[in-house]
Scaffold this motif. Structure first.
Motif, PDB file in Angstrom:
ATOM      1  N   CYS A   1     -35.384 -39.385  46.164  1.00 18.73           N
ATOM      2  CA  CYS A   1     -36.751 -38.920  45.977  1.00 18.73           C
ATOM      3  C   CYS A   1     -37.102 -39.109  44.521  1.00 18.73           C
ATOM      4  CB  CYS A   1     -36.868 -37.471  46.372  1.00 18.73           C
ATOM      5  SG  CYS A   1     -38.494 -36.829  46.044  1.00 18.73           S
TER       6      CYS A   1
ATOM      7  N   HIS B   1     -42.859 -34.030  48.538  1.00 18.11           N
ATOM      8  CA  HIS B   1     -43.597 -33.149  47.627  1.00 18.11           C
ATOM      9  C   HIS B   1     -45.051 -33.599  47.552  1.00 18.11           C
ATOM     10  CE1 HIS B   1     -39.694 -31.657  46.623  1.00 18.11           C
ATOM     11  NE2 HIS B   1     -39.308 -32.825  46.160  1.00 18.11           N
TER      12      HIS B   1
ATOM     13  N   ARG C   1     -45.243 -26.727  46.750  1.00 18.83           N
ATOM     14  CA  ARG C   1     -45.032 -25.947  45.537  1.00 18.83           C
ATOM     15  C   ARG C   1     -46.251 -25.174  45.066  1.00 18.83           C
ATOM     16  NH1 ARG C   1     -39.678 -25.631  43.365  1.00 18.83           N
ATOM     17  NH2 ARG C   1     -38.716 -26.594  45.150  1.00 18.83           N
TER      18      ARG C   1
ATOM     19  N   THR D   1     -38.998 -40.576  49.203  1.00 18.04           N
ATOM     20  CA  THR D   1     -40.143 -39.797  49.641  1.00 18.04           C
ATOM     21  C   THR D   1     -41.101 -39.707  48.477  1.00 18.04           C
ATOM     22  OG1 THR D   1     -39.063 -37.828  48.901  1.00 18.04           O
ATOM     23  CG2 THR D   1     -38.743 -38.416  51.177  1.00 18.04           C
ATOM     24  N   ALA D   2     -42.348 -39.666  48.764  1.00 23.45           N
ATOM     25  CA  ALA D   2     -43.358 -39.485  47.721  1.00 23.45           C
ATOM     26  C   ALA D   2     -43.038 -40.381  46.546  1.00 23.45           C
ATOM     27  CB  ALA D   2     -43.394 -38.033  47.274  1.00 23.45           C
TER      28      ALA D   2
ATOM     29  N   ALA E   1     -48.345 -28.809  42.713  1.00 26.72           N
ATOM     30  CA  ALA E   1     -47.087 -29.290  42.165  1.00 26.72           C
ATOM     31  C   ALA E   1     -47.360 -30.166  40.955  1.00 26.72           C
ATOM     32  CB  ALA E   1     -46.370 -30.089  43.231  1.00 26.72           C
ATOM     33  N   GLY E   2     -46.376 -30.340  40.159  1.00 26.43           N
ATOM     34  CA  GLY E   2     -46.488 -31.329  39.104  1.00 26.43           C
ATOM     35  C   GLY E   2     -46.987 -30.778  37.788  1.00 26.43           C
TER      36      GLY E   2
ATOM     37  N   THR F   1     -39.820 -38.086  43.111  1.00 25.57           N
ATOM     38  CA  THR F   1     -40.767 -37.115  42.582  1.00 25.57           C
ATOM     39  C   THR F   1     -40.012 -35.851  42.178  1.00 25.57           C
ATOM     40  OG1 THR F   1     -41.146 -36.151  44.723  1.00 25.57           O
ATOM     41  CG2 THR F   1     -42.620 -37.905  44.023  1.00 25.57           C
TER      42      THR F   1
ATOM     43  N   TRP G   1     -35.601 -31.899  42.993  1.00 24.74           N
ATOM     44  CA  TRP G   1     -35.900 -30.572  43.513  1.00 24.74           C
ATOM     45  C   TRP G   1     -35.067 -30.214  44.718  1.00 24.74           C
ATOM     46  CZ3 TRP G   1     -41.900 -30.725  43.000  1.00 24.74           C
ATOM     47  CH2 TRP G   1     -42.237 -30.347  41.697  1.00 24.74           C
TER      48      TRP G   1
ATOM     49  N   THR H   1     -44.720 -41.884  41.817  1.00 22.76           N
ATOM     50  CA  THR H   1     -44.363 -41.952  40.401  1.00 22.76           C
ATOM     51  C   THR H   1     -43.040 -41.252  40.246  1.00 22.76           C
ATOM     52  OG1 THR H   1     -45.489 -39.909  39.906  1.00 22.76           O
ATOM     53  CG2 THR H   1     -46.671 -41.942  39.385  1.00 22.76           C
TER      54      THR H   1
ATOM     55  N   LEU I   1     -47.767 -33.770  44.431  1.00 25.48           N
ATOM     56  CA  LEU I   1     -47.117 -34.125  43.180  1.00 25.48           C
ATOM     57  C   LEU I   1     -47.440 -35.576  42.851  1.00 25.48           C
ATOM     58  CD1 LEU I   1     -44.988 -33.333  40.987  1.00 25.48           C
ATOM     59  CD2 LEU I   1     -43.293 -34.347  42.458  1.00 25.48           C
TER      60      LEU I   1
END
Lengths: 346, 74
Positions: B72, A10, A269, B10-11, A273-274, B74, B21, B14, A13
């Motif tokens: 993940c 993502h 997204r 992934t990602a 995103a976020g 995120t 998702w 934070t 994000l």
């Protein structure tokens, strides 16, 4: 135990992080993740060809258990911690001291702050149906960093009929700590298209921005027709990226854009995103209310809320209710998109 | 017996409060389960990197159980 860094699922994000172009940038992401999460768990980084992700079937939330000889003994399409525990008890035997989430000691620090304000230039609305396509940056090891990184997406129509919308977004990479200098010429780019491809125009320039600097992406939607698969569009971009107050770079970079879905590019997204709306966020989080009291206790929340739970618990009853959860969304929007102004004072 | 928990994330920068998702898709999950490597196959031998850029081979995980989870945050 290891954490593995692979391509971002993502991008944009959680701090506007964008897909790295080089292994060095991936390694820098992993070091940032180490710092930001603060866990004692070591990290490993998948190679730029995403070999680990691909070799194991590319499935989000999947799980494998491998025995000491290196043979896969369990495979699940959707991992569940309780099932892993049962499996391990069968395979290895029960353990006296179970490792719990809190034993990992995540610090959950905030993402890198943007080099300049965000939320200055409105994000381009683009369809949720758009899919990332392959871009190949022309990397010159002696050239400037990719302070801004291209992301290209297309309508599904473009694959089906060869005609549709092409999204081109230049996103500043927070790891390079650069911002746009709006006192000079804005970002511009040119496209070179294969013969027969119909395109609205070939030269583009970002509209001027009143604020002297910002960190928002520069985004464009282009109508394309008759784009045959296998033929790439070339893009050359020029922009001014500034690091700090003094150092500005004139950057010229090139890309090839292929009409081929990039399954490693993640889902960004839509227009960023976020972001959560306050009520939707509160409702979504209350779905985690396991004991049915209509409020969340600390064990029922997750993510960045955990270390900041007490500050959100305005009436200090040890629980977050609907009204207390609403402003959390604003706080998270601010920190997930660093540089975005807080609309609700904390 | 030592257990290595090998989490692919992934990602991972934070942790988001949003629910995961990743969408469940029974057809794709069924396909995934019969796609190699399957139970009984060896873990593919690959080289990845440490954050300092040193090579790390998946073969080095032999000698103990490894749980590999693609998560993940995120």
């Amino acid at each position: 135990m290891f954490f593995i860094y692979k391509s971002l699922a993502h991008p944009e994000l959680a701090g506007n992080y964008v897909q790295p172009f080089t292994l060095d940038e991936r390694l820098a992401h992993a070091r940032q993740a180490e710092k930001q999460l603060g866990a004692t768990v070591p990290w490993l980084v998948d190679a730029m060809d995403n070999r680990l992700k691909h070799a194991l079937g590319d499935r989000a939330n999947s799980e494998f258990i491998v025995d000491p000889k290196g043979i896969i003994v369990r495979k699940r399409a959707w991992s569940h911690p309780a099932e892993v525990r049962t499996d391990l008890e069968k395979l290895v035997g029960p353990v006296e001291n179970i490792t719990r989430e809190e034993d990992v000691k995540l610090k959950l620090e905030l993402p890198i702050k943007s080099a300049a304000a965000r939320g200055v230039v409105p994000r381009l609305k683009r369809s949720e149906q758009m899919q990332a396509i392959v871009i190949v940056p022309k990397i010159d090891p002696k050239g400037p960093s990719f302070f801004a990184k291209l992301r290209a997406e297309t309508d599904p129509d473009l694959f089906r009929d060869g005609a549709g919308k092409l999204y081109l977004g230049f996103h500043l990479d927070p790891l390079h700590e650069a911002h746009w200098n709006n006192l000079t010429k804005p970002l511009s780019f040119k496209l070179e298209v294969p013969e027969g491809v119909k395109i609205g125009k070939l030269s583009f320039e970002s509209p001027p921005v009143m604020a002297p600097s910002d960190s928002d992406p520069r985004e464009f939607l282009v109508d394309v027709e008759n784009w045959p698969e296998g033929k790439s569009i070339r893009l050359s971009v020029i922009y001014y990226a500034c690091v700090g107050k003094e150092t500005c770079h004139t950057v010229k970079q090139e890309y090839e854009i292929h009409l081929e879905r990039d399954r490693d590019a993640g889902k960004a997204r839509g227009e960023g995103a976020g972001f959560w709306d306050a009520e939707g966020f509160a409702r979504q989080n209350l779905a985690r209310d396991k004991n049915g009291d209509g409020k969340l206790n600390k064990a029922e929340v997750q993510g960045l809320i955990v270390p900041h739970f007490e500050s959100f618990d305005k009436n200090q009853d040890g629980l977050l209710d609907f009204e207390e959860l609403k402003p959390v969304s604003d706080w998270l929007n601010h920190h997930h998109q660093p540089g975005t102004a807080l609309s609700t004072p904390k | 017996m030592r257990i290595t928990l090998f989490m692919a994330m992934t990602a991972l920068l934070t942790m988001s409060p949003a629910a995961a998702w990743a969408q469940r898709n029974p057809k794709k999950e069924a396909e995934f389960l019969i796609t190699r490597p399957v139970v009984g196959d060896p873990l593919p031998e690959l080289t990845v990197y440490t954050p300092e850029g040193k090579e790390f081979k998946t073969a080095d995980l032999r000698g103990h159980y490894t749980v590999l989870t693609f998560g993940c945050l995120t």
